[in-house]
Design an enzyme around this catalytic site. Sequence first.
Site, PDB file in Angstrom:
ATOM      1  N   TYR A   1       0.819  -1.211   0.000  1.00 58.91           N
ATOM      2  CA  TYR A   1       0.000   0.000   0.000  1.00 58.91           C
ATOM      3  C   TYR A   1       0.857   1.267   0.000  1.00 58.91           C
ATOM      4  O   TYR A   1       0.376   2.354  -0.299  1.00 58.91           O
ATOM      5  CB  TYR A   1      -0.951   0.029   1.202  1.00 58.91           C
ATOM      6  CG  TYR A   1      -2.030  -1.030   1.186  1.00 58.91           C
ATOM      7  CD1 TYR A   1      -2.225  -1.849   0.079  1.00 58.91           C
ATOM      8  CD2 TYR A   1      -2.860  -1.217   2.276  1.00 58.91           C
ATOM      9  CE1 TYR A   1      -3.198  -2.828   0.077  1.00 58.91           C
ATOM     10  CE2 TYR A   1      -3.852  -2.187   2.276  1.00 58.91           C
ATOM     11  CZ  TYR A   1      -4.010  -2.994   1.175  1.00 58.91           C
ATOM     12  OH  TYR A   1      -4.983  -3.967   1.171  1.00 58.91           O
TER      13      TYR A   1
ATOM     14  N   LYS B   1       3.320 -15.418   2.692  1.00 59.46           N
ATOM     15  CA  LYS B   1       3.225 -16.233   1.469  1.00 59.46           C
ATOM     16  C   LYS B   1       4.661 -16.601   1.084  1.00 59.46           C
ATOM     17  O   LYS B   1       5.131 -16.300  -0.022  1.00 59.46           O
ATOM     18  CB  LYS B   1       2.491 -15.413   0.385  1.00 59.46           C
ATOM     19  CG  LYS B   1       2.086 -16.196  -0.840  1.00 59.46           C
ATOM     20  CD  LYS B   1       0.989 -17.204  -0.591  1.00 59.46           C
ATOM     21  CE  LYS B   1       0.725 -18.013  -1.857  1.00 59.46           C
ATOM     22  NZ  LYS B   1      -0.109 -19.199  -1.611  1.00 59.46           N
TER      23      LYS B   1
ATOM     24  N   ASP C   1      -3.250 -18.159   2.294  1.00 57.84           N
ATOM     25  CA  ASP C   1      -4.430 -18.868   1.778  1.00 57.84           C
ATOM     26  C   ASP C   1      -4.937 -19.862   2.818  1.00 57.84           C
ATOM     27  O   ASP C   1      -6.137 -19.991   3.055  1.00 57.84           O
ATOM     28  CB  ASP C   1      -4.135 -19.547   0.429  1.00 57.84           C
ATOM     29  CG  ASP C   1      -2.758 -20.178   0.360  1.00 57.84           C
ATOM     30  OD1 ASP C   1      -1.958 -19.993   1.295  1.00 57.84           O
ATOM     31  OD2 ASP C   1      -2.484 -20.882  -0.625  1.00 57.84           O
TER      32      ASP C   1
ATOM     33  N   ASP D   1      -5.278  -6.538   6.081  1.00 58.68           N
ATOM     34  CA  ASP D   1      -6.475  -5.824   5.660  1.00 58.68           C
ATOM     35  C   ASP D   1      -7.589  -6.844   5.394  1.00 58.68           C
ATOM     36  O   ASP D   1      -8.734  -6.715   5.871  1.00 58.68           O
ATOM     37  CB  ASP D   1      -6.136  -5.050   4.380  1.00 58.68           C
ATOM     38  CG  ASP D   1      -7.206  -4.066   3.986  1.00 58.68           C
ATOM     39  OD1 ASP D   1      -8.188  -3.933   4.728  1.00 58.68           O
ATOM     40  OD2 ASP D   1      -7.063  -3.435   2.920  1.00 58.68           O
TER      41      ASP D   1
END
Length: 356
Positions: A142, A191, A223, A247
């Site tokens: 971001y 990840k 995930d 988020d």
Amino acid sequence: MEAKLAVIRGDGIGPDIVEQALLVLKKIEEKFGHTFHCQDVLAGGCAIDAVGHCLPQETIDVCKAADAVLLGAVGGWKWDTLPGDQRPERALLGLRKELGLFANLRPAMIFEALADASPLKAEILAGGLDLLVVRELTGGIYFGERGTRDTPMGPAAYDVEQYAEGEVRRIAKVAFDMAMKRNKHVTSVDKANVLDSSRLWRRVVSEVAKDYPDVTLDHLYVDNAAMQLVRNPRQFDVLVTSNIFGDILSDEASQITGSIGMLPSASLAQGNFGMYEPIHGSAPDIAGQDKANPTATILSVAMMLRYTFGLGAEADAIEDAVKKVLAKGLRTPDLFTGEGTLVGTAEMGRQIAAAI
Ligand code: NAD
């Protein structure tokens, strides 16, 4: 104790719910002998209307001079047609940056009296739910480099996910410190099977863990974490993750509780400074109608007392008062399912204050 608070009521239901949170704070002042000097400042759509900018310099100055900030919510239909960089919600990004708020804490807990509100089956949540998502708030994709370029497939746009070791270390410390006060279990979400930035994240979190031998650390791919949150959310105590993963996962976690009007949040800077606000938005559809649930904002005051001011007994008093009022069957419209007593924003706030 004497302290300074900057108060941003904001837009939509913001003024309605902050009013009730301040009523509860007043009760805490009386009962425990504290004084909070509150100063109102503008941010969001009301600031655009008043001075032409969603985050006036005066607001930043007053917030910086305060010990903590209490925020309602910003935004609304009236300003929806403004270009992205002029919208009221930009005030939130500005506040995070100006105030150095790098750690976002979002508890997801289920109040016994509201267990039926969860979309998950009762057996998954038997015994209750109390987890904390710690999201990195000022780094990652971001805030990374972004741009556009031409490619053989046509014009492309890119956003860069980057984390420095120091950024990961400071958010990991917050997560481990929180875990020490809770059930001593941290799950770091990344990840790392795909992303270099996640491999660095995982290495640094594991290094920080060595300073907290009493805390158990697990790592999960994002995930899998998203799946586990709905399969067996009770396995979690503290989840720590990057800006973008946090988020998404913190919204997922909050939905498990089924009551957006009940959940508080804290955004912390280095030291004790923090900004406290409900997780929901300004709900323009019910603004000014005495329909908003003020509890998330009231519980944000409890987080403020606990994390910025170290006033655990006072925070407990607010949380117990909320439980009592729910157990009595009082329900704002968002919680009302036909049983109990339907009350408005002001009555809910009054009852919680009275129960302290
Ligand atoms: P929202 O959270 O404001 O509302 C979603 C739904 O939940 C609405 O039906 C609303 O009535 C209901 N709701 C929310 N809070 C409630 C409460 N306390 N009591 C009862 N019902 C409640 O989300 P949205 O509709 O997507 O956004 C509305 C505006 O808020 C937008 O302008 C958005 O940008 C802004 N927003 C601000 C913040 C913030 O200030 N931190 C966060 C999210 C959205």
